[in-house]
Design an enzyme around this catalytic site. Structure first.
Site, PDB file in Angstrom:
ATOM      1  CG  HIS A  48      57.420  -7.559  13.761  1.00  0.00           C
ATOM      2  ND1 HIS A  48      55.970  -7.610  14.220  1.00  0.00           N
ATOM      3  CD2 HIS A  48      57.349  -6.719  12.598  1.00  0.00           C
ATOM      4  CE1 HIS A  48      55.255  -6.631  13.441  1.00  0.00           C
ATOM      5  NE2 HIS A  48      56.156  -6.193  12.386  1.00  0.00           N
ATOM      6  CE  LYS A  55      58.270  -3.677  15.364  1.00  0.00           C
ATOM      7  NZ  LYS A  55      58.704  -2.574  14.816  1.00  0.00           N
TER       8      LYS A  55
HETATM    9  N1  NAD Z   1      55.952   1.521   8.121  1.00  0.00           N
HETATM   10  C1  NAD Z   1      56.390   0.463   7.498  1.00  0.00           C
HETATM   11  O1  NAD Z   1      55.958  -0.182   6.685  1.00  0.00           O
HETATM   12  C2  NAD Z   1      57.984   0.147   8.171  1.00  0.00           C
HETATM   13  C3  NAD Z   1      58.363  -1.197   7.611  1.00  0.00           C
HETATM   14  C4  NAD Z   1      59.609  -1.764   8.269  1.00  0.00           C
HETATM   15  C5  NAD Z   1      60.211  -1.069   9.181  1.00  0.00           C
HETATM   16  N2  NAD Z   1      59.450  -0.016   9.712  1.00  0.00           N
HETATM   17  C6  NAD Z   1      60.080   0.751  10.806  1.00  0.00           C
HETATM   18  O2  NAD Z   1      61.265   1.413  10.112  1.00  0.00           O
HETATM   19  C7  NAD Z   1      62.335   1.622  11.375  1.00  0.00           C
HETATM   20  C8  NAD Z   1      63.585   1.080  10.703  1.00  0.00           C
HETATM   21  O3  NAD Z   1      63.504  -0.393  10.502  1.00  0.00           O
HETATM   22  P1  NAD Z   1      64.525  -1.330  10.437  1.00  0.00           P
HETATM   23  O4  NAD Z   1      64.281  -2.832  10.457  1.00  0.00           O
HETATM   24  O5  NAD Z   1      64.928  -0.896   8.813  1.00  0.00           O
HETATM   25  O6  NAD Z   1      65.855  -1.033  11.369  1.00  0.00           O
HETATM   26  P2  NAD Z   1      67.204  -0.840  11.123  1.00  0.00           P
HETATM   27  O7  NAD Z   1      67.833  -0.804  12.477  1.00  0.00           O
HETATM   28  O8  NAD Z   1      67.845  -2.154  10.150  1.00  0.00           O
HETATM   29  O9  NAD Z   1      67.609   0.530  10.460  1.00  0.00           O
HETATM   30  C9  NAD Z   1      67.622   1.807  10.844  1.00  0.00           C
HETATM   31  C10 NAD Z   1      68.885   2.538  10.425  1.00  0.00           C
HETATM   32  O10 NAD Z   1      68.722   3.710  10.565  1.00  0.00           O
HETATM   33  C11 NAD Z   1      69.955   4.360  11.136  1.00  0.00           C
HETATM   34  N3  NAD Z   1      70.042   5.456  11.692  1.00  0.00           N
HETATM   35  C12 NAD Z   1      69.884   5.878  13.300  1.00  0.00           C
HETATM   36  N4  NAD Z   1      69.930   7.136  13.442  1.00  0.00           N
HETATM   37  C13 NAD Z   1      69.972   7.638  12.327  1.00  0.00           C
HETATM   38  C14 NAD Z   1      69.783   8.995  12.102  1.00  0.00           C
HETATM   39  N5  NAD Z   1      69.839   9.968  12.983  1.00  0.00           N
HETATM   40  N6  NAD Z   1      69.952   9.512  10.652  1.00  0.00           N
HETATM   41  C15 NAD Z   1      70.330   8.381   9.784  1.00  0.00           C
HETATM   42  N7  NAD Z   1      70.318   7.233   9.749  1.00  0.00           N
HETATM   43  C16 NAD Z   1      70.115   6.900  11.316  1.00  0.00           C
HETATM   44  C17 NAD Z   1      70.698   3.062  11.873  1.00  0.00           C
HETATM   45  O11 NAD Z   1      72.072   3.113  11.941  1.00  0.00           O
HETATM   46  C18 NAD Z   1      70.120   2.086  10.777  1.00  0.00           C
HETATM   47  O12 NAD Z   1      70.940   1.764   9.797  1.00  0.00           O
HETATM   48  C19 NAD Z   1      61.688   0.852  12.569  1.00  0.00           C
HETATM   49  O13 NAD Z   1      61.083   1.906  13.438  1.00  0.00           O
HETATM   50  C20 NAD Z   1      60.826  -0.091  11.831  1.00  0.00           C
HETATM   51  O14 NAD Z   1      59.568  -0.267  12.899  1.00  0.00           O
HETATM   52  C21 NAD Z   1      58.401   0.697   9.024  1.00  0.00           C
HETATM   53  O1  LIG Z   2      60.439  -4.806  10.824  1.00  0.00           O
HETATM   54  C1  LIG Z   2      59.686  -3.626  11.364  1.00  0.00           C
HETATM   55  O2  LIG Z   2      60.392  -3.253  12.378  1.00  0.00           O
HETATM   56  C2  LIG Z   2      58.529  -3.381  11.182  1.00  0.00           C
HETATM   57  N1  LIG Z   2      57.706  -2.112  11.656  1.00  0.00           N
HETATM   58  C3  LIG Z   2      56.667  -1.825  11.382  1.00  0.00           C
HETATM   59  C4  LIG Z   2      55.937  -1.879  12.599  1.00  0.00           C
HETATM   60  O3  LIG Z   2      56.125  -1.614  13.750  1.00  0.00           O
HETATM   61  O4  LIG Z   2      54.387  -2.068  12.440  1.00  0.00           O
HETATM   62  C5  LIG Z   2      56.081  -2.203  10.089  1.00  0.00           C
HETATM   63  C6  LIG Z   2      56.075  -3.637   9.670  1.00  0.00           C
HETATM   64  C7  LIG Z   2      57.708  -3.929  10.074  1.00  0.00           C
END
Ligand code: NAD
Ligand SMILES: O=C(O)C1=N[C@H](C(=O)O)CCC1
Length: 250
Positions: A135, A139
């Protein structure tokens, strides 16, 4: 037909900002709130949100879901950090609000969901299996939610098939050299500038190996899964863990 009233939590984040654009572009949805850190959750109620797409941080997700479930707002959750304790707590909240649905998707991309499925199918046929997730370096959690889920599915499939423990003669190792142990499956996390979200499942048997690799090259890869989750969660009360259940892959 009335449009689904959708809110995005974590709207300024990497995936949240992409989700805002995807919801705005969906003809059957209306974006009624886009909340960032520090914004008041009461906004969701005032805006009449039916579904909250939760894409924040492991530190914020429980508080947000507690509020949503108490107010009958369905959740589509991509945020990571799920433990058995957290899942039990969420199930308890849902039991108090039996018409509310929450989807937790360790990964919303179709390729990643299929990777997990293929790994689960293949795992009992090989002596050795290890997961490598790669990643971007921003992250905050390791191993990824996807890798953890993949390893859990592999471990369950091997246990069901009566597989013996994996061969590994290691007697001395630096801490971390063999990765994290998830149900007997080593999981290795790489953080590298230039990457987004990638995973390899390495399987090995006598005289052969099989590698299942998936690459998310852009956050757009997660959007069809998020929109599907929003459409399906409103008629799926309780907890659904994994997008595969809405893809009829189970
Ligand atoms: N399931 C999937 O397919 C998938 C894909 C990508 C990322 N993710 C997950 O999504 C999450 C976010 O990832 P990201 O790369 O966008 O992170 P990021 O740090 O870019 O974004 C997170 C955002 O949430 C905000 N935030 C924090 N607490 C908050 C609250 N209480 N209310 C509203 N906003 C709040 C932060 O200020 C930030 O802007 C991570 O846990 C990541 O692993 C999941
Ligand atoms: O970018 C991230 O953070 C992602 N989080 C998810 C994970 O932890 O598996 C999904 C992939 C991207």
């Amino acid at each position: 037909m009335s449009k689904l009233r959708v809110a995005v939590l974590g709207a300024k984040g990497r995936i949240g900002s992409e989700a805002v654009r995807a919801v705005e572009a969906a003809e059957d949805m209306e974006l009624v709130a886009a909340l960032g850190s520090g914004d008041k959750l009461e906004t969701l109620v005032v805006a009449g949100a039916q579904v909250a797409v939760e894409l924040t941080t492991p530190a914020s997700v429980m508080g947000n879901l507690d509020f949503c479930v108490r107010h009958g707002i369905h959740g589509v959750v991509g945020t990571t950090g799920w433990t058995e304790d957290r899942l039990a707590q969420l199930k308890g909240w849902l039991a108090q609000s039996p018409e509310t649905g929450v989807l937790i998707a360790p990964n919303f991309s179709i390729g990643a969901v299929l990777t997990m499925k293929f790994a689960e199918v293949a795992a009992p046929y090989f002596e050795s299996v290890e997961v490598v997730e790669l990643h971007h370096p921003n992250k905050v959690d390791a191993p990824s939610g996807t890798a953890t889920r993949t390893a859990q599915l592999i471990a369950a499939a091997r246990e069901k098939a009566g597989s013996v423990p994996q061969p590994d003669a290691t007697v001395t190792a630096l801490d971390g050299a063999r990765g994290a142990d998830v149900g007997g499956v080593p999981v290795h996390a790489v953080r590298l500038r230039g990457l987004l979200a990638h995973q390899e499942v390495l399987l090995g048997g006598e005289g052969e190996t099989l590698t299942i690799r998936h690459d998310s090259l852009h956050h757009s890869s997660f959007m069809p899964g998020i929109l599907l989750g929003v459409r399906r969660v409103v008629t799926a009360p309780g907890l659904t863990f994994g997008l595969e259940h809405f893809l009829d892959l189970k």
